[in-house]
Design a protein around this motif. Structure first.
Motif, PDB file in Angstrom:
ATOM      1  N   CYS A   1      60.370  33.823  42.450  1.00  0.00           N
ATOM      2  CA  CYS A   1      60.676  32.097  41.780  1.00  0.00           C
ATOM      3  C   CYS A   1      61.342  32.709  40.306  1.00  0.00           C
ATOM      4  N   GLY A   2      60.252  33.119  39.627  1.00  0.00           N
ATOM      5  CA  GLY A   2      60.515  33.346  38.458  1.00  0.00           C
ATOM      6  C   GLY A   2      59.928  32.453  37.346  1.00  0.00           C
ATOM      7  N   ARG A   3      58.998  31.210  38.281  1.00  0.00           N
ATOM      8  CA  ARG A   3      58.187  30.228  37.747  1.00  0.00           C
ATOM      9  C   ARG A   3      56.672  30.917  36.725  1.00  0.00           C
ATOM     10  N   ARG A   4      56.671  30.000  35.689  1.00  0.00           N
ATOM     11  CA  ARG A   4      55.614  30.221  34.520  1.00  0.00           C
ATOM     12  C   ARG A   4      55.542  28.917  35.064  1.00  0.00           C
ATOM     13  N   TRP A   5      52.954  29.393  34.791  1.00  0.00           N
ATOM     14  CA  TRP A   5      52.374  28.133  35.156  1.00  0.00           C
ATOM     15  C   TRP A   5      51.044  28.460  34.081  1.00  0.00           C
ATOM     16  N   LEU A   6      50.200  27.187  34.256  1.00  0.00           N
ATOM     17  CA  LEU A   6      49.385  27.581  33.948  1.00  0.00           C
ATOM     18  C   LEU A   6      48.254  26.002  34.347  1.00  0.00           C
ATOM     19  N   PRO A   7      47.846  26.024  35.098  1.00  0.00           N
ATOM     20  CA  PRO A   7      46.227  26.598  34.845  1.00  0.00           C
ATOM     21  C   PRO A   7      46.750  27.328  35.850  1.00  0.00           C
ATOM     22  N   PRO A   8      45.930  29.210  36.369  1.00  0.00           N
ATOM     23  CA  PRO A   8      46.324  29.851  36.820  1.00  0.00           C
ATOM     24  C   PRO A   8      45.952  29.634  38.080  1.00  0.00           C
ATOM     25  N   MET A   9      46.620  30.178  39.150  1.00  0.00           N
ATOM     26  CA  MET A   9      46.607  29.625  41.239  1.00  0.00           C
ATOM     27  C   MET A   9      46.818  30.921  41.433  1.00  0.00           C
ATOM     28  N   ALA A  10      46.493  31.299  42.259  1.00  0.00           N
ATOM     29  CA  ALA A  10      47.030  32.334  43.799  1.00  0.00           C
ATOM     30  C   ALA A  10      48.154  31.930  43.526  1.00  0.00           C
TER      31      ALA A  10
ATOM     32  N   ASP B   1      41.573  34.743  40.036  1.00  0.00           N
ATOM     33  CA  ASP B   1      43.132  34.032  39.543  1.00  0.00           C
ATOM     34  C   ASP B   1      43.068  34.024  38.470  1.00  0.00           C
ATOM     35  N   ALA B   2      41.965  33.758  37.287  1.00  0.00           N
ATOM     36  CA  ALA B   2      42.122  33.093  35.976  1.00  0.00           C
ATOM     37  C   ALA B   2      41.010  34.236  35.324  1.00  0.00           C
ATOM     38  N   GLU B   3      41.165  35.473  35.916  1.00  0.00           N
ATOM     39  CA  GLU B   3      40.980  36.388  35.406  1.00  0.00           C
ATOM     40  C   GLU B   3      41.711  36.882  33.774  1.00  0.00           C
ATOM     41  N   HIS B   4      42.782  37.333  34.760  1.00  0.00           N
ATOM     42  CA  HIS B   4      43.729  37.554  33.455  1.00  0.00           C
ATOM     43  C   HIS B   4      44.255  36.543  31.607  1.00  0.00           C
ATOM     44  N   PHE B   5      43.660  35.563  32.168  1.00  0.00           N
ATOM     45  CA  PHE B   5      43.922  34.475  31.524  1.00  0.00           C
ATOM     46  C   PHE B   5      42.796  34.473  30.499  1.00  0.00           C
ATOM     47  N   TRP B   6      40.869  34.160  31.080  1.00  0.00           N
ATOM     48  CA  TRP B   6      40.290  34.379  30.139  1.00  0.00           C
ATOM     49  C   TRP B   6      39.987  35.781  28.980  1.00  0.00           C
ATOM     50  N   THR B   7      40.562  36.268  29.695  1.00  0.00           N
ATOM     51  CA  THR B   7      40.204  38.285  29.253  1.00  0.00           C
ATOM     52  C   THR B   7      41.059  37.637  27.624  1.00  0.00           C
ATOM     53  N   ALA B   8      42.857  37.042  28.184  1.00  0.00           N
ATOM     54  CA  ALA B   8      43.453  37.520  27.228  1.00  0.00           C
ATOM     55  C   ALA B   8      43.164  35.972  25.821  1.00  0.00           C
ATOM     56  N   LEU B   9      42.443  35.261  26.227  1.00  0.00           N
ATOM     57  CA  LEU B   9      42.186  34.384  25.552  1.00  0.00           C
ATOM     58  C   LEU B   9      40.968  35.149  24.527  1.00  0.00           C
ATOM     59  N   ASP B  10      40.407  36.018  25.052  1.00  0.00           N
ATOM     60  CA  ASP B  10      39.009  36.594  24.585  1.00  0.00           C
ATOM     61  C   ASP B  10      39.914  37.344  23.169  1.00  0.00           C
ATOM     62  N   GLU B  11      41.473  38.663  23.473  1.00  0.00           N
ATOM     63  CA  GLU B  11      40.883  39.159  22.653  1.00  0.00           C
ATOM     64  C   GLU B  11      42.763  37.980  21.813  1.00  0.00           C
ATOM     65  N   GLY B  12      42.298  37.150  21.639  1.00  0.00           N
ATOM     66  CA  GLY B  12      43.101  35.659  21.166  1.00  0.00           C
ATOM     67  C   GLY B  12      45.621  35.818  21.299  1.00  0.00           C
ATOM     68  N   THR B  13      44.974  36.182  22.816  1.00  0.00           N
ATOM     69  CA  THR B  13      46.274  35.705  23.710  1.00  0.00           C
ATOM     70  C   THR B  13      46.564  34.425  24.561  1.00  0.00           C
ATOM     71  N   LEU B  14      47.859  34.318  24.764  1.00  0.00           N
ATOM     72  CA  LEU B  14      47.623  33.247  26.099  1.00  0.00           C
ATOM     73  C   LEU B  14      48.183  34.699  27.060  1.00  0.00           C
ATOM     74  N   SER B  15      48.178  34.247  28.385  1.00  0.00           N
ATOM     75  CA  SER B  15      48.515  34.725  29.498  1.00  0.00           C
ATOM     76  C   SER B  15      48.602  34.168  30.367  1.00  0.00           C
ATOM     77  N   VAL B  16      49.618  33.617  31.101  1.00  0.00           N
ATOM     78  CA  VAL B  16      50.700  32.821  32.128  1.00  0.00           C
ATOM     79  C   VAL B  16      50.452  33.732  32.912  1.00  0.00           C
ATOM     80  N   SER B  17      50.733  32.914  34.268  1.00  0.00           N
ATOM     81  CA  SER B  17      50.800  32.830  35.836  1.00  0.00           C
ATOM     82  C   SER B  17      52.000  33.345  35.974  1.00  0.00           C
ATOM     83  N   ALA B  18      52.919  34.228  37.025  1.00  0.00           N
ATOM     84  CA  ALA B  18      54.161  34.101  36.507  1.00  0.00           C
ATOM     85  C   ALA B  18      54.354  34.755  38.331  1.00  0.00           C
ATOM     86  N   CYS B  19      54.864  33.504  38.635  1.00  0.00           N
ATOM     87  CA  CYS B  19      55.736  34.288  39.946  1.00  0.00           C
ATOM     88  C   CYS B  19      56.726  35.596  40.138  1.00  0.00           C
ATOM     89  N   ARG B  20      56.649  36.727  40.883  1.00  0.00           N
ATOM     90  CA  ARG B  20      57.349  37.347  41.017  1.00  0.00           C
ATOM     91  C   ARG B  20      58.419  36.908  42.260  1.00  0.00           C
TER      92      ARG B  20
END
Length: 82
Positions: free
Chosen positions: A37-46, A16-35
């Protein structure tokens, strides 16, 4: 550090957090987003913390921002006192 202790303390991958850590390695921030209701959040959850939907993806986080909160984690250097 002994091999046993290194094995115990080794980080475990979280799909569930793989996208987050990959983005950090690339110097960017990735957040989870609900398809749903549209909510975005951290930390990543399923699932979405607002509506409970499992329709969760990831998207680029904002390039600017301000910390809302932070924490410091202290760990004893000597394992018997950890």
């Amino acid at each position: 550090m002994t091999d046993d202790l290194a094995r115990i303390l080794a980080p475990v991958g979280d799909p569930d957090a793989e996208h987050f850590w990959t983005a950090l390695d690339e110097g960017t921030l990735s957040v989870s987003a609900c398809r749903s209701c549209g909510r975005r959040w951290l930390p990543p959850m399923a699932t979405c913390p607002r509506c409970g939907s499992a329709e969760v993806g990831s998207e680029a986080g904002p390039a600017t921002g301000r910390p809302y909160t932070w924490s410091a984690i202290h760990m004893a250097a000597d394992p018997p006192y950890a």
